[in-house]
Write an enzyme that holds these catalytic residues in place. Structure first.
Site, PDB file in Angstrom:
ATOM      1  N   GLU A 281     -84.782 -20.841  55.983  1.00 34.15           N
ATOM      2  CA  GLU A 281     -84.486 -22.192  56.489  1.00 34.15           C
ATOM      3  C   GLU A 281     -83.046 -22.167  56.981  1.00 34.15           C
ATOM      4  O   GLU A 281     -82.123 -22.156  56.174  1.00 34.15           O
ATOM      5  CB  GLU A 281     -84.630 -23.230  55.377  1.00 34.15           C
TER       6      GLU A 281
ATOM      7  N   CYS B  75     -78.978 -29.976  57.841  1.00 32.77           N
ATOM      8  CA  CYS B  75     -79.469 -29.161  58.963  1.00 32.77           C
ATOM      9  C   CYS B  75     -80.327 -29.980  59.936  1.00 32.77           C
ATOM     10  O   CYS B  75     -80.527 -29.560  61.072  1.00 32.77           O
ATOM     11  CB  CYS B  75     -80.221 -27.940  58.450  1.00 32.77           C
TER      12      CYS B  75
HETATM   13  P1  NAD Z   1     -71.724 -19.550  55.655  1.00 33.75           P
HETATM   14  O1  NAD Z   1     -72.506 -18.924  56.739  1.00 33.75           O
HETATM   15  O2  NAD Z   1     -70.456 -18.910  55.196  1.00 33.75           O
HETATM   16  O3  NAD Z   1     -72.618 -19.701  54.339  1.00 33.75           O
HETATM   17  C1  NAD Z   1     -73.865 -20.368  54.342  1.00 33.75           C
HETATM   18  C2  NAD Z   1     -74.490 -20.179  52.950  1.00 33.75           C
HETATM   19  O4  NAD Z   1     -74.883 -18.829  52.807  1.00 33.75           O
HETATM   20  C3  NAD Z   1     -73.543 -20.457  51.786  1.00 33.75           C
HETATM   21  O5  NAD Z   1     -74.271 -21.121  50.772  1.00 33.75           O
HETATM   22  C4  NAD Z   1     -73.103 -19.070  51.327  1.00 33.75           C
HETATM   23  O6  NAD Z   1     -72.826 -19.018  49.940  1.00 33.75           O
HETATM   24  C5  NAD Z   1     -74.300 -18.238  51.651  1.00 33.75           C
HETATM   25  N1  NAD Z   1     -73.975 -16.861  51.989  1.00 33.75           N
HETATM   26  C6  NAD Z   1     -73.003 -16.417  52.814  1.00 33.75           C
HETATM   27  N2  NAD Z   1     -73.036 -15.075  52.933  1.00 33.75           N
HETATM   28  C7  NAD Z   1     -74.072 -14.652  52.161  1.00 33.75           C
HETATM   29  C8  NAD Z   1     -74.646 -13.387  51.871  1.00 33.75           C
HETATM   30  N3  NAD Z   1     -74.160 -12.256  52.425  1.00 33.75           N
HETATM   31  N4  NAD Z   1     -75.700 -13.348  51.032  1.00 33.75           N
HETATM   32  C9  NAD Z   1     -76.214 -14.469  50.493  1.00 33.75           C
HETATM   33  N5  NAD Z   1     -75.730 -15.699  50.735  1.00 33.75           N
HETATM   34  C10 NAD Z   1     -74.668 -15.791  51.560  1.00 33.75           C
HETATM   35  O7  NAD Z   1     -71.424 -20.998  56.141  1.00 33.75           O
HETATM   36  P2  NAD Z   1     -70.766 -22.233  55.426  1.00 33.75           P
HETATM   37  O8  NAD Z   1     -69.440 -22.511  56.036  1.00 33.75           O
HETATM   38  O9  NAD Z   1     -70.873 -22.181  53.924  1.00 33.75           O
HETATM   39  O10 NAD Z   1     -71.801 -23.330  55.913  1.00 33.75           O
HETATM   40  C11 NAD Z   1     -71.833 -23.703  57.266  1.00 33.75           C
HETATM   41  C12 NAD Z   1     -73.072 -23.315  57.956  1.00 33.75           C
HETATM   42  O11 NAD Z   1     -74.112 -23.051  57.042  1.00 33.75           O
HETATM   43  C13 NAD Z   1     -73.557 -24.462  58.809  1.00 33.75           C
HETATM   44  O12 NAD Z   1     -73.163 -24.275  60.121  1.00 33.75           O
HETATM   45  C14 NAD Z   1     -75.053 -24.453  58.670  1.00 33.75           C
HETATM   46  O13 NAD Z   1     -75.640 -23.802  59.754  1.00 33.75           O
HETATM   47  C15 NAD Z   1     -75.327 -23.612  57.489  1.00 33.75           C
HETATM   48  N6  NAD Z   1     -75.954 -24.347  56.401  1.00 33.75           N
HETATM   49  C16 NAD Z   1     -77.245 -24.698  56.580  1.00 33.75           C
HETATM   50  C17 NAD Z   1     -77.889 -25.382  55.587  1.00 33.75           C
HETATM   51  C18 NAD Z   1     -79.323 -25.802  55.755  1.00 33.75           C
HETATM   52  O14 NAD Z   1     -79.761 -26.687  55.067  1.00 33.75           O
HETATM   53  N7  NAD Z   1     -80.087 -25.136  56.640  1.00 33.75           N
HETATM   54  C19 NAD Z   1     -77.213 -25.719  54.435  1.00 33.75           C
HETATM   55  C20 NAD Z   1     -75.881 -25.334  54.284  1.00 33.75           C
HETATM   56  C21 NAD Z   1     -75.259 -24.621  55.283  1.00 33.75           C
END
Ligand code: NAD
Length: 501
Positions: free
Chosen positions: A271, A305
């Protein structure tokens, strides 16, 4: 335009804030939950209240030994849990959900402290999380197979069996209801799960694990870990124990984890991000569409999202829509989510503030009009003004990049066809919305919009009973509805002849 934000600070003395120091002490001590026991770790990370930037707790960083223990526990938990009847599984999930409903305010306090959203929104999130559990508990007893017509003496029977231990990763935007979706799907299907919840907002998932412990879940069926996200995913996903990877988060991370899983032939449920378009047709009730859209945009400070973000409004109603939308956005009451009357809290962490500021600066540089907002509020807490950009050029970064914050783009279009073309012009395809009373317009959107979820005259995109998920770079698979449990099961066809042939 003026800048009349009302930032309510926590200096207000009233019934709600009098209890504040007591609430601060209610933030739980954060622990890992592995094999039915709680454990701490030598290393940890700070958890901050995004409204004050104060450290409210420390989240343990799981070691490799912790992860090995979690994998072993998940294997044992799966062996036991898959043998239980779907009815028993459903009853246990319902009992845990009953406990969470009973603890709604405690859980909501933790969520507001660690995430910043208004307390009322946190309460509603807890209820939504419980609804996910309750829906999946209901579905647990309905994962029907089928009997395929056959010649006499032979039977073909299709079974849906639990896929196995799941490695799941949940994000910080809904600290309780995001973990709930994954835990509900896994447990209802007969799978065990190792969940790595978000380090920024760990307490929501801890409350869930506590409720399941109290409801009598066998050890190892639900395991909760935290740590360095990349270290944990790169250790768990290649493990032979893990049968499914379920992730909610950004497209970039989802793509990386899918690559890791595919090299081990492990299926994924992804997702990912969205950049939801909203098409406003000329025949709609413009005022109602603008009011409901601006209110919805600021929910969870836009960190959803499915958040409505790219508005494509017919020329003939554009000025009216923009005016009503902007006024509603700038009247949003922003402040500490623990204070009463707050409509929007801070962003969840400082990375979002930086992203928002840079997207706005880029849009201004290329000629967008800032109708309201566009700035960080104050210097303490991650507050950002509700922001409306108008006439944003197609080549602005924000037209392609998901802002994941309280920012709306309102652009004019001359026809429904050009609105649909713009709606489809991003790599995402998660939620999309339309406002119209014409059935031919609605039909055209249903036919042409590239999205996993289209909502017409409503901004609700995801319910426990409806399948939710994306197309294009927004992901793979569905959560919710009866489709939601499919990822957690595998099909086994059994051909059974009464005599050897
Ligand atoms: P990010 O890409 O740094 O992290 C997104 C999420 O992934 C975080 O919870 C982080 O802990 C996790 N993550 C990061 N690297 C990982 C890895 N290698 N393995 C496992 N998990 C990992 O971004 P961010 O600044 O925390 O959030 C912003 C972006 O994240 C937004 O632009 C949005 O697209 C996305 N997001 C989407 C949802 C959703 O409901 N689809 C929810 C939260 C964030």
């Amino acid at each position: 335009m003026g800048n009349p934000y009302r930032l309510l600070t926590s200096n207000h003395h009233n019934e709600h804030t009098k209890g504040r120091s007591k609430l601060m002490t209610m933030y739980p001590e954060l622990k890992l939950f592995i094999g039915g026991s709680w454990r701490t770790a030598d290393d940890d990370l700070p958890v901050r209240n995004p409204a004050t930037e104060e450290i409210i707790g420390r989240v343990p960083i799981a070691t490799q030994t912790d992860l090995d223990d979690a994998l072993a526990a998940a294997a044992i938990g799966f062996a036991a849990w898959r043998q239980t009847s779907p009815r028993d599984r459903a009853n246990l999930i319902r009992e845990a959900s009953r406990l969470m409903r009973e603890r709604q305010d405690d859980i909501a306090h933790s969520i507001t402290l660690e995430h910043g959203k208004p307390f009322r929104e946190a309460q509603l999130e807890v209820i939504r999380g419980c609804e996910f559990f309750e829906w999946d508990a209901g579905e647990a007893v309905r994962t029907y197979g089928r009997v395929i017509p056959s010649a006499p003496g032979v039977k073909y029977i299709v079974h849906h069996q639990p896929i196995g231990p799941v490695a799941a990763f949940s994000p910080w935007n809904f600290p309780m209801s995001q973990p709930a979706r994954k835990i509900a799907g896994a447990l209802a299907s007969g799978c065990s799960i190792i969940l790595k919840a978000a380090e920024e907002t760990p307490a929501g998932a801890m409350h869930i694990a506590k409720a399941f412990e109290d409801a009598g879940l066998p050890p190892g069926v639900l395991n909760l870990v935290f740590g360095i996200p990349g270290d944990i995913s790169s250790y768990l996903i290649p493990s032979d124990t893990v049968s499914l990877v379920a992730f909610t988060g950004s497209t970039a991370v989802g793509r990386h984890l899918t690559g890791l899983a595919s090299s081990h032939m492990t299926p994924v449920l992804m997702e990912l991000g969205g950049h939801a378009p909203v098409i406003v047709c000329e025949d709609t009730d413009v005022e109602a569409a603008a009011m409901t859209s601006a209110t919805r945009k600021m929910r969870n400070a836009g960190q959803v999202c499915t958040s409505p973000t790219r508005f494509f409004v017919h020329d003939s109603v554009y000025e009216h829509f923009l005016d009503v939308f902007t006024k509603r956005a700038e009247a949003t009451i922003v402040g500490d989510g623990m204070d009463p009357g707050i409509e929007m809290g801070p962003l969840a962490h400082d990375r979002r503030v930086a992203t928002m500021a840079s997207l706005v600066a880029d849009a201004k540089d290329v000629g967008a009009e800032v109708m309201t907002g566009g700035q960080r509020i104050g210097s303490t807490g991650y507050f950002f003004e509700p922001t409306v950009l108008a006439n944003v050029p197609d080549h602005a970064r924000v037209m392609q990049e998901e802002p994941f914050g309280p920012l709306a783009i309102v652009n004019p279009v001359d026809s429904l066809d050009s609105a649909i073309e713009m709606a489809n012009s991003v790599p995402y395809g998660l939620a999309a919305y339309g406002f119209t009373n014409r059935s031919d317009y609605a039909d055209r959107m249903v036919d042409k919009i590239e999205a996993g979820n289209l909502s017409i005259n409503t901004l609700e995109a995801s319910l426990p009973e409806t399948p939710f998920g994306g197309v294009k770079s927004s992901g793979y698979g569905r959560e919710g509805g009866f489709e939601g449990l499919q990822a957690y099961t595998v099909v086994k066809n059994v051909s059974h002849s009464v005599s050897i042939v």
